[in-house]
Design an enzyme around this catalytic site. Sequence first.
Site, PDB file in Angstrom:
ATOM      1  N   HIS A 171      -6.432   4.668 127.501  1.00  0.00           N
ATOM      2  CA  HIS A 171      -6.609   3.275 127.939  1.00  0.00           C
ATOM      3  C   HIS A 171      -7.774   3.255 128.926  1.00  0.00           C
ATOM      4  O   HIS A 171      -8.083   4.260 129.558  1.00  0.00           O
ATOM      5  CB  HIS A 171      -5.317   2.748 128.567  1.00  0.00           C
ATOM      6  CG  HIS A 171      -4.282   2.391 127.539  1.00  0.00           C
ATOM      7  ND1 HIS A 171      -3.767   1.128 127.401  1.00  0.00           N
ATOM      8  CD2 HIS A 171      -3.705   3.136 126.568  1.00  0.00           C
ATOM      9  CE1 HIS A 171      -2.893   1.111 126.400  1.00  0.00           C
ATOM     10  NE2 HIS A 171      -2.828   2.330 125.880  1.00  0.00           N
ATOM     11  N   ARG A 185      -1.118  -3.541 116.606  1.00  0.00           N
ATOM     12  CA  ARG A 185       0.186  -3.223 117.218  1.00  0.00           C
ATOM     13  C   ARG A 185       0.040  -3.056 118.736  1.00  0.00           C
ATOM     14  O   ARG A 185       0.458  -3.905 119.510  1.00  0.00           O
ATOM     15  CB  ARG A 185       0.766  -1.953 116.559  1.00  0.00           C
ATOM     16  CG  ARG A 185       2.218  -1.677 116.877  1.00  0.00           C
ATOM     17  CD  ARG A 185       2.486  -1.073 118.220  1.00  0.00           C
ATOM     18  NE  ARG A 185       1.797   0.205 118.430  1.00  0.00           N
ATOM     19  CZ  ARG A 185       1.798   0.848 119.592  1.00  0.00           C
ATOM     20  NH1 ARG A 185       2.429   0.331 120.637  1.00  0.00           N
ATOM     21  NH2 ARG A 185       1.130   1.989 119.744  1.00  0.00           N
ATOM     22  N   ASP A 186      -0.600  -1.989 119.169  1.00  0.00           N
ATOM     23  CA  ASP A 186      -0.675  -1.708 120.610  1.00  0.00           C
ATOM     24  C   ASP A 186      -1.434  -2.828 121.314  1.00  0.00           C
ATOM     25  O   ASP A 186      -1.155  -3.155 122.472  1.00  0.00           O
ATOM     26  CB  ASP A 186      -1.381  -0.363 120.826  1.00  0.00           C
ATOM     27  CG  ASP A 186      -1.083   0.260 122.181  1.00  0.00           C
ATOM     28  OD1 ASP A 186      -0.351  -0.350 122.968  1.00  0.00           O
ATOM     29  OD2 ASP A 186      -1.598   1.351 122.446  1.00  0.00           O
ATOM     30  N   CYS A 195       0.189  -2.229 127.987  1.00  0.00           N
ATOM     31  CA  CYS A 195       1.542  -1.835 127.600  1.00  0.00           C
ATOM     32  C   CYS A 195       2.503  -2.734 128.351  1.00  0.00           C
ATOM     33  O   CYS A 195       2.385  -2.885 129.563  1.00  0.00           O
ATOM     34  CB  CYS A 195       1.794  -0.373 127.929  1.00  0.00           C
ATOM     35  SG  CYS A 195       3.485   0.107 127.523  1.00  0.00           S
ATOM     36  N   HIS A 235      -5.338   9.217 122.899  1.00  0.00           N
ATOM     37  CA  HIS A 235      -5.077   7.777 123.004  1.00  0.00           C
ATOM     38  C   HIS A 235      -5.314   7.376 124.455  1.00  0.00           C
ATOM     39  O   HIS A 235      -4.449   7.560 125.311  1.00  0.00           O
ATOM     40  CB  HIS A 235      -3.622   7.545 122.575  1.00  0.00           C
ATOM     41  CG  HIS A 235      -3.157   6.131 122.598  1.00  0.00           C
ATOM     42  ND1 HIS A 235      -2.787   5.446 121.455  1.00  0.00           N
ATOM     43  CD2 HIS A 235      -2.964   5.265 123.612  1.00  0.00           C
ATOM     44  CE1 HIS A 235      -2.390   4.226 121.770  1.00  0.00           C
ATOM     45  NE2 HIS A 235      -2.492   4.084 123.081  1.00  0.00           N
ATOM     46  N   ASN A 251      -6.527  -0.791 125.579  1.00  0.00           N
ATOM     47  CA  ASN A 251      -6.887   0.508 125.025  1.00  0.00           C
ATOM     48  C   ASN A 251      -8.397   0.628 125.014  1.00  0.00           C
ATOM     49  O   ASN A 251      -9.123  -0.366 125.074  1.00  0.00           O
ATOM     50  CB  ASN A 251      -6.418   0.576 123.571  1.00  0.00           C
ATOM     51  CG  ASN A 251      -4.920   0.647 123.441  1.00  0.00           C
ATOM     52  OD1 ASN A 251      -4.228  -0.326 123.685  1.00  0.00           O
ATOM     53  ND2 ASN A 251      -4.421   1.806 123.087  1.00  0.00           N
TER      54      ASN A 251
HETATM   55  P1  HMG Z   1      18.618  -1.112 123.615  1.00  0.00           P
HETATM   56  O1  HMG Z   1      18.849  -2.506 124.146  1.00  0.00           O
HETATM   57  O2  HMG Z   1      18.942   0.047 124.480  1.00  0.00           O
HETATM   58  O3  HMG Z   1      19.253  -0.865 122.189  1.00  0.00           O
HETATM   59  O4  HMG Z   1      17.107  -1.019 123.183  1.00  0.00           O
HETATM   60  P2  HMG Z   1      20.580  -1.159 121.501  1.00  0.00           P
HETATM   61  O5  HMG Z   1      20.702  -0.138 120.426  1.00  0.00           O
HETATM   62  O6  HMG Z   1      21.688  -1.311 122.510  1.00  0.00           O
HETATM   63  O7  HMG Z   1      20.331  -2.579 120.815  1.00  0.00           O
HETATM   64  C1  HMG Z   1      20.202  -3.783 121.564  1.00  0.00           C
HETATM   65  C2  HMG Z   1      19.856  -4.910 120.598  1.00  0.00           C
HETATM   66  O8  HMG Z   1      18.606  -4.651 119.955  1.00  0.00           O
HETATM   67  C3  HMG Z   1      20.878  -5.067 119.469  1.00  0.00           C
HETATM   68  O9  HMG Z   1      20.850  -6.425 119.104  1.00  0.00           O
HETATM   69  C4  HMG Z   1      20.244  -4.281 118.359  1.00  0.00           C
HETATM   70  O10 HMG Z   1      20.655  -4.691 117.086  1.00  0.00           O
HETATM   71  C5  HMG Z   1      18.771  -4.580 118.537  1.00  0.00           C
HETATM   72  P3  HMG Z   1      21.962  -7.453 119.646  1.00  0.00           P
HETATM   73  O11 HMG Z   1      23.274  -6.840 119.236  1.00  0.00           O
HETATM   74  O12 HMG Z   1      21.800  -7.491 121.157  1.00  0.00           O
HETATM   75  O13 HMG Z   1      21.622  -8.753 118.995  1.00  0.00           O
HETATM   76  N1  HMG Z   1      17.900  -3.533 118.032  1.00  0.00           N
HETATM   77  C6  HMG Z   1      16.888  -3.745 117.185  1.00  0.00           C
HETATM   78  N2  HMG Z   1      16.403  -4.863 116.617  1.00  0.00           N
HETATM   79  C7  HMG Z   1      15.348  -4.728 115.783  1.00  0.00           C
HETATM   80  N3  HMG Z   1      14.753  -3.542 115.527  1.00  0.00           N
HETATM   81  C8  HMG Z   1      15.192  -2.414 116.090  1.00  0.00           C
HETATM   82  C9  HMG Z   1      16.315  -2.489 116.952  1.00  0.00           C
HETATM   83  N4  HMG Z   1      16.996  -1.564 117.656  1.00  0.00           N
HETATM   84  C10 HMG Z   1      17.951  -2.221 118.315  1.00  0.00           C
HETATM   85  N5  HMG Z   1      14.598  -1.260 115.824  1.00  0.00           N
HETATM   86  C11 HMG Z   1      15.294  -0.147 121.882  1.00  0.00           C
HETATM   87  C12 HMG Z   1      16.568   0.177 122.643  1.00  0.00           C
HETATM   88  C13 HMG Z   1      14.592   1.173 121.600  1.00  0.00           C
HETATM   89  C14 HMG Z   1      15.647  -0.847 120.607  1.00  0.00           C
HETATM   90  C15 HMG Z   1      14.436  -1.073 122.776  1.00  0.00           C
HETATM   91  O14 HMG Z   1      14.287  -0.483 124.022  1.00  0.00           O
HETATM   92  C16 HMG Z   1      13.080  -1.331 122.184  1.00  0.00           C
HETATM   93  O15 HMG Z   1      12.945  -1.963 121.136  1.00  0.00           O
HETATM   94  N6  HMG Z   1      12.011  -0.863 122.852  1.00  0.00           N
HETATM   95  C17 HMG Z   1      10.677  -1.020 122.323  1.00  0.00           C
HETATM   96  C18 HMG Z   1       9.699  -0.951 123.406  1.00  0.00           C
HETATM   97  C19 HMG Z   1       8.304  -0.996 122.831  1.00  0.00           C
HETATM   98  O16 HMG Z   1       8.074  -1.340 121.689  1.00  0.00           O
HETATM   99  N7  HMG Z   1       7.345  -0.664 123.694  1.00  0.00           N
HETATM  100  C20 HMG Z   1       5.980  -0.661 123.320  1.00  0.00           C
HETATM  101  C21 HMG Z   1       5.614   0.478 122.415  1.00  0.00           C
HETATM  102  S1  HMG Z   1       5.338   2.043 123.215  1.00  0.00           S
HETATM  103  C22 HMG Z   1       3.710   1.971 123.667  1.00  0.00           C
HETATM  104  O17 HMG Z   1       3.123   0.949 123.554  1.00  0.00           O
HETATM  105  C23 HMG Z   1       3.023   3.227 124.081  1.00  0.00           C
HETATM  106  C24 HMG Z   1       2.110   3.770 122.973  1.00  0.00           C
HETATM  107  O18 HMG Z   1       1.222   2.773 122.508  1.00  0.00           O
HETATM  108  C25 HMG Z   1       1.334   4.934 123.508  1.00  0.00           C
HETATM  109  C26 HMG Z   1       0.438   4.604 124.690  1.00  0.00           C
HETATM  110  O19 HMG Z   1      -0.115   3.494 124.765  1.00  0.00           O
HETATM  111  O20 HMG Z   1       0.251   5.514 125.496  1.00  0.00           O
HETATM  112  C27 HMG Z   1       2.928   4.230 121.783  1.00  0.00           C
HETATM  113 MG    MG Z   2      -1.828   2.358 124.007  1.00  0.00          MG
END
Ligand code: HMG
Ligand code: MG
Length: 304
Positions: free
Chosen positions: A206, A12-13, A237, A204, A246
């Site tokens: 990096h 995933r990450d 990220c 966690h 990571n």
């Molecule tokens: P948004 O655009 O504000 O949300 O995104 P929305 O509710 O307005 O929805 C927009 C569109 O997305 C709509 O579709 C929704 O249906 C769809 P449209 O009408 O435009 O066709 N949608 C979804 N589709 C599938 N699955 C869903 C979903 N939710 C909405 N769950 C949202 C808000 C949170 C969805 C967006 O910002 C997002 O998906 N962000 C994800 C970012 C991400 O994954 N980042 C990486 C992970 S975090 C990380 O890596 C850090 C970590 O590893 C820790 C570290 O490394 O330190 C955890």
């Molecule tokens: Mg990470």
Amino acid sequence: MSSVRIVEVGPRDGLQNEAAPVPLAAKIALIEGLAEAGLKTIEAGSFVSPKWVPQMADSADVLAGLKPLPGVSLPVLVPNQKGLDAALAAGAKEIAIFLAASESFSQRNINCSIEESFQRTAPVIEAALARGVKVRGYLSCVLGCPYEGDISPVTVIELAEKLAGQGCYEISFGDTIGVGTAHRAKALMKSAVGALGADRVAVHFHDTYGQALANVLACLELGIGVVDSSVAGLGGCPYAKGASGNLATEDLVYMLNGLGVETGVSLDKLAAAGRAVCRQLGKAPTSKVAQALAAKLSGADTDR
Ligand code: HMG
Ligand code: MG
């Protein structure tokens, strides 16, 4: 500390940030290879918007395609109710929710403020728990933010307590951009252990500045026994420019082996899984240990 539970986040990450698309079969082979190596917690994908993170769009197919892996947890990342519904439909038994300790990162990563992110997570966690699904919490940018710089440790601990209070069994503290060094990491995690108890804290790191192993070692001294890492050092990220991968699982396992800390992981099988996914990505593992093992293997080939 006699044993450490490794949370393998590579599928995933790691893969969420790779430019080259990875075919479904290779993702499945990676997870099965990691389980074969002895990893018991493998983050298998994420149910976020495919427009935001296209690399994770096939996570339901990944879960569906895996052979049964008894004794292995396969948590998936979920940002909201829509993600939870999709994860449950795909058969997920554990989810991870995530929020940031930095306002700017929160806006860029999930398009809302920290306060709004708590409003989103509360009902999602409640619904997951009601279905018997375990929930892990991630707090990112705990030692620095790509947009805001330093983050107040007091704020980090307050947010972690709030997230734990919503029902997460464990909080993973993410140095998302890998800027932390051992003393600072240890000081923050000492407060985290004081606030939550060592058994609810994971780290966690990096490896952007090459400090991840030193940080882990410092945190092990606090009794923390859960460490996230990513095979071959994959990842970064998408919303943290310049964040390299990571901490590599191979490097972590090698260090823990040297310390006599049990992980249950076969380093050779782990490194083989890492080489296979790196071939797919057309790149070499960033893990030093993986590189050394690969060099040894190619030496053996030449000898033959
Ligand atoms: P948004 O655009 O504000 O949300 O995104 P929305 O509710 O307005 O929805 C927009 C569109 O997305 C709509 O579709 C929704 O249906 C769809 P449209 O009408 O435009 O066709 N949608 C979804 N589709 C599938 N699955 C869903 C979903 N939710 C909405 N769950 C949202 C808000 C949170 C969805 C967006 O910002 C997002 O998906 N962000 C994800 C970012 C991400 O994954 N980042 C990486 C992970 S975090 C990380 O890596 C850090 C970590 O590893 C820790 C570290 O490394 O330190 C955890
Ligand atoms: Mg990470």
